[in-house]
Motif scaffolding. Structure first.
Motif, PDB file in Angstrom:
ATOM      1  N   VAL A  17      -3.478  45.463  71.985  1.00  0.00           N
ATOM      2  CA  VAL A  17      -3.348  46.182  73.266  1.00  0.00           C
ATOM      3  C   VAL A  17      -3.936  45.344  74.394  1.00  0.00           C
ATOM      4  O   VAL A  17      -3.344  45.224  75.482  1.00  0.00           O
ATOM      5  CB  VAL A  17      -4.035  47.559  73.181  1.00  0.00           C
ATOM      6  CG1 VAL A  17      -4.057  48.233  74.547  1.00  0.00           C
ATOM      7  CG2 VAL A  17      -3.331  48.443  72.165  1.00  0.00           C
ATOM      8  N   ASN A  18      -5.098  44.769  74.158  1.00  0.00           N
ATOM      9  CA  ASN A  18      -5.736  43.944  75.181  1.00  0.00           C
ATOM     10  C   ASN A  18      -4.918  42.685  75.467  1.00  0.00           C
ATOM     11  O   ASN A  18      -4.763  42.268  76.622  1.00  0.00           O
ATOM     12  CB  ASN A  18      -7.141  43.552  74.733  1.00  0.00           C
ATOM     13  CG  ASN A  18      -8.046  44.747  74.531  1.00  0.00           C
ATOM     14  OD1 ASN A  18      -7.816  45.805  75.107  1.00  0.00           O
ATOM     15  ND2 ASN A  18      -9.062  44.593  73.712  1.00  0.00           N
ATOM     16  N   ALA A  19      -4.408  42.065  74.411  1.00  0.00           N
ATOM     17  CA  ALA A  19      -3.595  40.861  74.595  1.00  0.00           C
ATOM     18  C   ALA A  19      -2.337  41.165  75.403  1.00  0.00           C
ATOM     19  O   ALA A  19      -1.958  40.399  76.307  1.00  0.00           O
ATOM     20  CB  ALA A  19      -3.225  40.275  73.231  1.00  0.00           C
ATOM     21  N   ARG A  20      -1.686  42.290  75.105  1.00  0.00           N
ATOM     22  CA  ARG A  20      -0.479  42.664  75.858  1.00  0.00           C
ATOM     23  C   ARG A  20      -0.805  42.959  77.312  1.00  0.00           C
ATOM     24  O   ARG A  20      -0.026  42.612  78.217  1.00  0.00           O
ATOM     25  CB  ARG A  20       0.192  43.870  75.203  1.00  0.00           C
ATOM     26  CG  ARG A  20       0.967  43.546  73.931  1.00  0.00           C
ATOM     27  CD  ARG A  20       1.905  44.682  73.565  1.00  0.00           C
ATOM     28  NE  ARG A  20       1.179  45.917  73.289  1.00  0.00           N
ATOM     29  CZ  ARG A  20       0.734  46.278  72.090  1.00  0.00           C
ATOM     30  NH1 ARG A  20       0.927  45.483  71.049  1.00  0.00           N
ATOM     31  NH2 ARG A  20       0.100  47.412  71.912  1.00  0.00           N
ATOM     32  N   ALA A  21      -1.946  43.598  77.567  1.00  0.00           N
ATOM     33  CA  ALA A  21      -2.335  43.911  78.938  1.00  0.00           C
ATOM     34  C   ALA A  21      -2.550  42.639  79.746  1.00  0.00           C
ATOM     35  O   ALA A  21      -2.146  42.546  80.916  1.00  0.00           O
ATOM     36  CB  ALA A  21      -3.608  44.758  78.945  1.00  0.00           C
ATOM     37  N   GLY A  22      -3.186  41.638  79.134  1.00  0.00           N
ATOM     38  CA  GLY A  22      -3.374  40.364  79.824  1.00  0.00           C
ATOM     39  C   GLY A  22      -2.058  39.695  80.153  1.00  0.00           C
ATOM     40  O   GLY A  22      -1.857  39.178  81.262  1.00  0.00           O
ATOM     41  N   LYS A  23      -1.137  39.694  79.194  1.00  0.00           N
ATOM     42  CA  LYS A  23       0.182  39.078  79.441  1.00  0.00           C
ATOM     43  C   LYS A  23       0.950  39.853  80.507  1.00  0.00           C
ATOM     44  O   LYS A  23       1.624  39.244  81.350  1.00  0.00           O
ATOM     45  CB  LYS A  23       0.966  39.032  78.128  1.00  0.00           C
ATOM     46  CG  LYS A  23       0.460  38.004  77.132  1.00  0.00           C
ATOM     47  CD  LYS A  23       1.382  37.854  75.941  1.00  0.00           C
ATOM     48  CE  LYS A  23       1.344  39.069  75.043  1.00  0.00           C
ATOM     49  NZ  LYS A  23       2.154  38.898  73.810  1.00  0.00           N
ATOM     50  N   LYS A  24       0.839  41.167  80.482  1.00  0.00           N
ATOM     51  CA  LYS A  24       1.558  41.983  81.469  1.00  0.00           C
ATOM     52  C   LYS A  24       1.072  41.666  82.882  1.00  0.00           C
ATOM     53  O   LYS A  24       1.880  41.515  83.812  1.00  0.00           O
ATOM     54  CB  LYS A  24       1.358  43.466  81.154  1.00  0.00           C
ATOM     55  CG  LYS A  24       2.127  44.407  82.060  1.00  0.00           C
ATOM     56  CD  LYS A  24       1.936  45.850  81.604  1.00  0.00           C
ATOM     57  CE  LYS A  24       2.752  46.814  82.454  1.00  0.00           C
ATOM     58  NZ  LYS A  24       2.604  48.217  81.987  1.00  0.00           N
ATOM     59  N   ALA A  25      -0.245  41.555  83.053  1.00  0.00           N
ATOM     60  CA  ALA A  25      -0.795  41.219  84.369  1.00  0.00           C
ATOM     61  C   ALA A  25      -0.315  39.847  84.816  1.00  0.00           C
ATOM     62  O   ALA A  25       0.074  39.650  85.973  1.00  0.00           O
ATOM     63  CB  ALA A  25      -2.327  41.264  84.314  1.00  0.00           C
ATOM     64  N   VAL A  38       2.391  38.042  83.856  1.00  0.00           N
ATOM     65  CA  VAL A  38       3.827  37.957  84.108  1.00  0.00           C
ATOM     66  C   VAL A  38       4.202  38.714  85.381  1.00  0.00           C
ATOM     67  O   VAL A  38       4.995  38.228  86.206  1.00  0.00           O
ATOM     68  CB  VAL A  38       4.618  38.497  82.899  1.00  0.00           C
ATOM     69  CG1 VAL A  38       6.098  38.602  83.224  1.00  0.00           C
ATOM     70  CG2 VAL A  38       4.415  37.597  81.685  1.00  0.00           C
ATOM     71  N   THR A  39       3.647  39.901  85.570  1.00  0.00           N
ATOM     72  CA  THR A  39       3.962  40.695  86.761  1.00  0.00           C
ATOM     73  C   THR A  39       3.587  39.947  88.030  1.00  0.00           C
ATOM     74  O   THR A  39       4.339  39.945  89.020  1.00  0.00           O
ATOM     75  CB  THR A  39       3.237  42.047  86.708  1.00  0.00           C
ATOM     76  OG1 THR A  39       3.583  42.733  85.500  1.00  0.00           O
ATOM     77  CG2 THR A  39       3.622  42.918  87.899  1.00  0.00           C
ATOM     78  N   ASN A  40       2.437  39.292  88.011  1.00  0.00           N
ATOM     79  CA  ASN A  40       2.018  38.560  89.197  1.00  0.00           C
ATOM     80  C   ASN A  40       2.883  37.339  89.468  1.00  0.00           C
ATOM     81  O   ASN A  40       3.011  36.912  90.615  1.00  0.00           O
ATOM     82  CB  ASN A  40       0.552  38.138  89.052  1.00  0.00           C
ATOM     83  CG  ASN A  40      -0.399  39.228  89.521  1.00  0.00           C
ATOM     84  OD1 ASN A  40      -0.735  39.293  90.701  1.00  0.00           O
ATOM     85  ND2 ASN A  40      -0.818  40.073  88.612  1.00  0.00           N
TER      86      ASN A  40
END
Length: 625
Positions: A162-170, A172-174
């Motif tokens: 979950v933490n790894a996905r959250a980091g990638k999401k931030a 990529v979105t930016n």
């Protein structure tokens, strides 16, 4: 000898190198001294530079070195310290330093303690590069750097997917927003031959510039700001970023990084003053985001998610101020928000620490007497963000509401109404949080309740400092301090008689939010659960955040996944690349297999092949002889 501005930036980088390189070998005490000491020295140097700025008046400029020279044009790494960058640098180093101190208690038992402080120091280096860079190019280096540091810190506990996905999401979105930033930067360089922001603003000082559309450049830069400052439609990364350690939420996603987009627009105010269309877009997006995020925060049950959506909403307030031309007021709210939101996030961290990791507010309650310092500091920060006078949030939020109303000659009642409704919801959901966590009867699990304890002094001391700043910070008249650099929006004379009634109404809105939260949540969850059941569809819509993530996944994520899988992976990679290479290999293999039969070791077969060959040669000779 290094100059003070360069030292301010470089000292946290030195902390990153020392803690990252030697922290594991030299121990946590070394990490603490370096990780906290160097940011504090940067803070003290920033104060010295601020005093020098006040004494001299002119901006402080330091050219560190020439980065590149292309076609007779040079790109310098130059640092620029004026009133705006001074305010931002004081926030970054000051609030950043106390959050570092808080982290010594919160992360004390973490096995990756040195790595955590190395990342925090790296973040401060890039954030200071961002706010002190003279040119858009240097700012962009810091901009991308804080994105990297944010990715590392959000996914700090990367063992949890979950933490790894959250980091990638931030991350990529930016990148989506950054594409707009780059286009805007290229456009301005094409038009003016420079990326120094003070020179670009000066070029727009005397009116519109015909060589380039100010609104086009402004909108492109604002696309970058929507990513970094989590505005619609690129807001989705910030709530998920709460997966990181709580000090990360306070430092990056409340006090500093997420305000980078606000700083960018304010820094380029000379451009935006000549870009009414871009300013209108900023106002609409800011108001929509503020209202949208506030409605979601009403029903969230994770203590950090409530604060996350509150941050998104407050950033919307800041952009509304910028959009209507009140640039100093927008930075004023950046300044007050840094205090009370950092206090709220760190207070939430103290609650989570006391409850051994519990974050669900439905499983809290009765904590006011058990952890009194956390309670009182959290209560002060709650009242500040709700707009209770005379706390810090009251002054900056009231200024935004007034400028929203006075943004047109006849008064913009529609914009004011949207922002006033958002302010009402802010007060409601924040006092809801206060009641459910601290003041209602306990709903804690027996095991968690048994281990409730106040946080150590390293944490509570920081909470007390931030609570004092949340209470008194608004008495600093920041818009007037910034007025020589960021002119204040002009108020039509016909509207001045509305100021006092709107001020009283602003206080009434905050009080109404408090009373509403007390009426619904004062005795626990029973009344709230009844309302949720009665309006189940609305509650489900808000609780699931309007299903924005699901919509993105269905209409963007799934099609892009299909394209990448079908077109690029199956057809491009497997058919064209693998198919071609593997086909050639199979052809060679089969040819070799067929030819290998010639060398079978049979004398009879060899004699037969010689006979066939001889006959073929004779036939060919007769036909061509």
């Amino acid at each position: 000898m290094l100059h003070p501005l360069t030292l301010i930036v470089v000292l946290p980088l030195l902390g990153f190198v020392l803690n990252g390189g030697f922290g594991n070998r030299l121990g946590n005490r070394f990490v603490t001294v370096v990780g906290c000491g160097l940011p504090i020295v940067s803070f003290l140097l920033t104060i010295k530079c601020f005093l020098d700025l006040q004494a001299g008046g002119a901006p402080l400029i330091e050219a560190a070195y020439t980065w590149a020279s292309i076609g007779g044009r040079t790109f310098d790494i130059s640092l620029y310290f004026d009133r705006l960058s001074a305010v931002m640098a004081l926030i970054v180093t000051g609030v950043g330093s106390v959050i570092h101190v808080y982290s010594t208690g919160y992360m004390h038992d973490d096995k990756s303690y040195p790595r955590f402080f190395a990342y925090l120091n790296l973040f401060l280096f890039f954030m200071l590069t961002l706010v002190l860079g003279r040119s858009l190019l240097v700012l962009f280096v810091g901009w991308e750097g804080v994105g990297l540091a944010s990715y590392l810190l959000i996914g700090f506990w990367f063992e949890d997917p979950v933490n790894a996905r959250a980091g990638k999401k931030a991350f990529v979105t930016n990148r989506i927003g950054d594409a707009g930033f780059l286009l805007g930067m290229f456009l301005l360089y094409w038009a003016f031959g420079t990326l120094d922001m003070d020179k670009i603003n000066a070029a727009f000082a005397h009116g519109p510039v015909t060589i380039v559309s100010a609104s086009l450049a402004g909108i492109l830069l604002f696309i970058g700001a929507t990513g970094k400052s989590a505005q619609i439609p690129l807001h989705v990364w910030l709530p998920d970023a709460m997966a990181g350690p709580t000090p990360v939420s306070a430092l990056i996603h409340a006090a500093t990084m997420v305000t980078a987009g606000v700083y960018l627009v304010a820094r380029m105010s000379g451009l935006y003053l000549q870009a009414p269309e871009a300013s209108a877009v900023i106002t609409v997006i800011g108001a929509a985001t503020a209202l949208f995020a506030a409605t979601i925060a009403l029903v969230q049950t994770d203590i950090k998610k409530v604060l996350a959506y509150s941050t998104v909403s407050q950033l919307g307030f800041m952009f509304v101020a910028l959009g209507v031309g009140a640039y100093g007021v927008g930075i004023f709210h950046v300044y007050t928000h840094a205090f009370f939101k950092a206090c709220l996030f760190l207070g939430a961290g103290s609650v989570i620490h006391a409850l051994s990791g519990e974050q669900d507010i439905r499983k809290m309650g009765g904590l006011a007497r058990r952890i009194p310092i956390t309670f009182w500091t959290f209560a002060i920060a709650t009242a500040a963000i709700a707009g209770i006078p005379p706390l810090a949030g009251f002054w900056s939020k009231d200024e935004i509401l007034w400028n929203a109303f006075a943004s047109s000659s006849g008064g913009s009642t529609a914009l004011w109404a949207v922002m006033a409704a958002t302010a009402l919801m802010t007060a409601f959901y924040m006092f809801r949080l206060l009641w459910l966590v601290f003041l209602t009867p306990s709903r804690m699990e027996p095991e968690a309740e048994h281990h409730v304890h106040e946080s150590p002094l390293s944490m509570t001391g920081v909470l007390m400092i931030l609570a004092v700043l949340s209470a008194l910070g608004g008495f600093v008249s920041l818009p007037h301090f910034l007025e020589p650099l960021l002119p204040m929006a002009k108020t039509p004379e016909a509207l001045h008689h509305y100021e006092m009634p709107l001020l009283i109404l602003s206080v009434a809105i905050a009080a109404a939010g408090l009373i509403g939260a007390w009426l619904i949540f004062g005795k626990g969850l029973e009344r709230a659960n009844g309302l949720a059941a009665r309006f189940a569809s609305v509650h489900r819509l808000l609780f699931n955040k309007y299903f924005v993530d699901e919509i993105y996944e269905r209409f963007l994520g799934a099609p892009l996944t299909w394209i990448s899988d079908t077109v690029f992976l199956r057809f491009g990679d497997r058919f064209l690349l693998d198919g071609t290479l593997n086909g050639m290999a199979r052809l060679a293999q089969r040819t070799a297999g067929a030819l290998s039969r010639v060398q079978a070791g049979s004398l009879h077969r060899y004699a037969f092949f010689v006979l066939v060959g001889s006959i073929a040669c004779v036939v060919w000779s007769f036909r061509h002889g």
